[in-house]
Design a protein around this motif. Structure first.
Motif, PDB file in Angstrom:
ATOM      1  N   UNK A   1       5.924  13.471   7.258  1.00  0.00           N
ATOM      2  CA  UNK A   1       6.231  12.199   6.631  1.00  0.00           C
ATOM      3  C   UNK A   1       7.516  11.601   7.201  1.00  0.00           C
ATOM      4  N   UNK A   2       7.582  10.275   7.164  1.00  0.00           N
ATOM      5  CA  UNK A   2       8.796   9.595   7.595  1.00  0.00           C
ATOM      6  C   UNK A   2       9.878   9.753   6.532  1.00  0.00           C
ATOM      7  N   UNK A   3      11.128   9.768   6.947  1.00  0.00           N
ATOM      8  CA  UNK A   3      12.214   9.844   5.959  1.00  0.00           C
ATOM      9  C   UNK A   3      12.228   8.587   5.081  1.00  0.00           C
ATOM     10  N   UNK A   4      12.212   8.804   3.794  1.00  0.00           N
ATOM     11  CA  UNK A   4      12.177   7.722   2.814  1.00  0.00           C
ATOM     12  C   UNK A   4      13.492   7.714   2.048  1.00  0.00           C
ATOM     13  N   UNK A   5      14.047   6.510   1.816  1.00  0.00           N
ATOM     14  CA  UNK A   5      15.281   6.377   1.054  1.00  0.00           C
ATOM     15  C   UNK A   5      15.153   5.222   0.079  1.00  0.00           C
ATOM     16  N   UNK A   6      15.901   5.316  -1.009  1.00  0.00           N
ATOM     17  CA  UNK A   6      15.961   4.208  -1.960  1.00  0.00           C
ATOM     18  C   UNK A   6      16.941   3.167  -1.426  1.00  0.00           C
ATOM     19  N   UNK A   7      16.972   2.026  -2.069  1.00  0.00           N
ATOM     20  CA  UNK A   7      17.886   0.963  -1.633  1.00  0.00           C
ATOM     21  C   UNK A   7      19.344   1.413  -1.717  1.00  0.00           C
ATOM     22  N   UNK A   8      19.708   2.139  -2.763  1.00  0.00           N
ATOM     23  CA  UNK A   8      21.097   2.597  -2.886  1.00  0.00           C
ATOM     24  C   UNK A   8      21.420   3.636  -1.806  1.00  0.00           C
ATOM     25  N   UNK A   9      20.453   4.467  -1.449  1.00  0.00           N
ATOM     26  CA  UNK A   9      20.665   5.429  -0.373  1.00  0.00           C
ATOM     27  C   UNK A   9      20.789   4.704   0.971  1.00  0.00           C
ATOM     28  N   UNK A  10      19.954   3.700   1.184  1.00  0.00           N
ATOM     29  CA  UNK A  10      20.046   2.898   2.406  1.00  0.00           C
ATOM     30  C   UNK A  10      21.428   2.256   2.499  1.00  0.00           C
ATOM     31  N   UNK A  11      21.903   1.729   1.383  1.00  0.00           N
ATOM     32  CA  UNK A  11      23.230   1.112   1.364  1.00  0.00           C
ATOM     33  C   UNK A  11      24.315   2.135   1.694  1.00  0.00           C
ATOM     34  N   UNK A  12      24.140   3.380   1.233  1.00  0.00           N
ATOM     35  CA  UNK A  12      25.106   4.434   1.554  1.00  0.00           C
ATOM     36  C   UNK A  12      25.088   4.724   3.058  1.00  0.00           C
ATOM     37  N   UNK A  13      23.896   4.733   3.667  1.00  0.00           N
ATOM     38  CA  UNK A  13      23.799   4.908   5.123  1.00  0.00           C
ATOM     39  C   UNK A  13      24.554   3.792   5.844  1.00  0.00           C
ATOM     40  N   UNK A  14      24.331   2.555   5.399  1.00  0.00           N
ATOM     41  CA  UNK A  14      24.965   1.421   6.067  1.00  0.00           C
ATOM     42  C   UNK A  14      26.484   1.444   5.881  1.00  0.00           C
ATOM     43  N   UNK A  15      26.952   1.880   4.716  1.00  0.00           N
ATOM     44  CA  UNK A  15      28.395   2.019   4.489  1.00  0.00           C
ATOM     45  C   UNK A  15      28.986   3.117   5.363  1.00  0.00           C
ATOM     46  N   UNK A  16      28.286   4.236   5.456  1.00  0.00           N
ATOM     47  CA  UNK A  16      28.760   5.332   6.308  1.00  0.00           C
ATOM     48  C   UNK A  16      28.805   4.876   7.765  1.00  0.00           C
TER      49      UNK A  16
ATOM     50  N   UNK B   1       0.833  -1.209   0.000  1.00  0.00           N
ATOM     51  CA  UNK B   1       0.000   0.000   0.000  1.00  0.00           C
ATOM     52  C   UNK B   1       0.870   1.263   0.000  1.00  0.00           C
ATOM     53  N   UNK B   2       1.945   1.243   0.779  1.00  0.00           N
ATOM     54  CA  UNK B   2       2.845   2.400   0.820  1.00  0.00           C
ATOM     55  C   UNK B   2       3.555   2.594  -0.525  1.00  0.00           C
ATOM     56  N   UNK B   3       3.907   1.486  -1.211  1.00  0.00           N
ATOM     57  CA  UNK B   3       4.500   1.600  -2.541  1.00  0.00           C
ATOM     58  C   UNK B   3       3.529   2.287  -3.496  1.00  0.00           C
ATOM     59  N   UNK B   4       2.258   1.910  -3.440  1.00  0.00           N
ATOM     60  CA  UNK B   4       1.251   2.529  -4.308  1.00  0.00           C
ATOM     61  C   UNK B   4       1.205   4.032  -4.038  1.00  0.00           C
ATOM     62  N   UNK B   5       1.127   4.421  -2.767  1.00  0.00           N
ATOM     63  CA  UNK B   5       1.088   5.837  -2.401  1.00  0.00           C
ATOM     64  C   UNK B   5       2.368   6.559  -2.835  1.00  0.00           C
ATOM     65  N   UNK B   6       3.508   5.907  -2.661  1.00  0.00           N
ATOM     66  CA  UNK B   6       4.786   6.499  -3.074  1.00  0.00           C
ATOM     67  C   UNK B   6       4.800   6.752  -4.576  1.00  0.00           C
ATOM     68  N   UNK B   7       4.373   5.758  -5.353  1.00  0.00           N
ATOM     69  CA  UNK B   7       4.384   5.897  -6.817  1.00  0.00           C
ATOM     70  C   UNK B   7       3.400   6.969  -7.301  1.00  0.00           C
ATOM     71  N   UNK B   8       2.277   7.100  -6.625  1.00  0.00           N
ATOM     72  CA  UNK B   8       1.318   8.146  -6.981  1.00  0.00           C
ATOM     73  C   UNK B   8       1.937   9.519  -6.740  1.00  0.00           C
ATOM     74  N   UNK B   9       2.576   9.667  -5.609  1.00  0.00           N
ATOM     75  CA  UNK B   9       3.130  10.965  -5.224  1.00  0.00           C
ATOM     76  C   UNK B   9       4.449  11.281  -5.918  1.00  0.00           C
ATOM     77  N   UNK B  10       5.349  10.286  -6.011  1.00  0.00           N
ATOM     78  CA  UNK B  10       6.709  10.540  -6.476  1.00  0.00           C
ATOM     79  C   UNK B  10       7.013   9.992  -7.871  1.00  0.00           C
ATOM     80  N   UNK B  11       6.174   9.132  -8.391  1.00  0.00           N
ATOM     81  CA  UNK B  11       6.444   8.518  -9.682  1.00  0.00           C
ATOM     82  C   UNK B  11       7.144   7.181  -9.504  1.00  0.00           C
TER      83      UNK B  11
END
Length: 137
Positions: free
Chosen positions: A70-85, A36-46
């Motif tokens: 809203x909660x902070x949202x990140x893509x998988x590559x951004x999440x990976x950057x957080x984990x690397x940092x 459901x959150x993916x649907x809302x994300x795609x409607x709002x952000x593409x």
């Protein structure tokens, strides 16, 4: 993480956000969006060709205060950057008698360029200032 990404890419942004948020994220601090959150994300952000996660710290003391409702949202590559940092900070603190994220971030702020802790509560611990060189005239 290479130096270029750390200074100019999402790696550096992730490092700065870790100092802003005041905690070192772990894998369990990122929750993938529900259908459901993916649907809302795609409607709002593409459309997005990556998995999407919200930063939802497992430890409630690490609550992330977003600039909006809203909660902070990140893509998988951004999440990976957080984990690397986060790994970089942990490696940096290795061998030191530091037990909490607070202690680790204070230590890291003292030994890393101030560009990462600038504007955070850790800025006052910074001893390593990076300034932009002016060109000779």
């Amino acid at each position: 993480m290479d130096i270029f990404d750390l200074l100019f890419g999402w790696g550096g942004q992730a490092m700065r956000l870790i100092f802003q948020y005041g905690f070192i994220p772990k894998e369990e601090d990122f929750l993938e969006l529900t259908d459901e959150q993916y649907v809302q994300f795609h409607i709002k952000m593409g459309e997005c060709n990556e998995k999407i996660f919200m930063i939802a710290p497992a430890d409630p003391r690490n609550a992330v205060e977003a600039d909006s409702t809203e909660l902070p949202i990140v893509t998988e590559s951004q999440r990976n950057a957080f984990l690397e940092a986060a790994k970089d900070i942990e490696r940096y603190c290795e061998g030191k008698d530091l037990h909490t994220d607070e202690e680790k971030l204070q230590f890291a702020a003292r030994h890393m360029p101030n560009v990462f802790s600038k504007g955070s509560k850790y800025e006052k611990y910074s001893k390593f200032t990076v300034t932009k060189r002016q060109k000779d005239k």
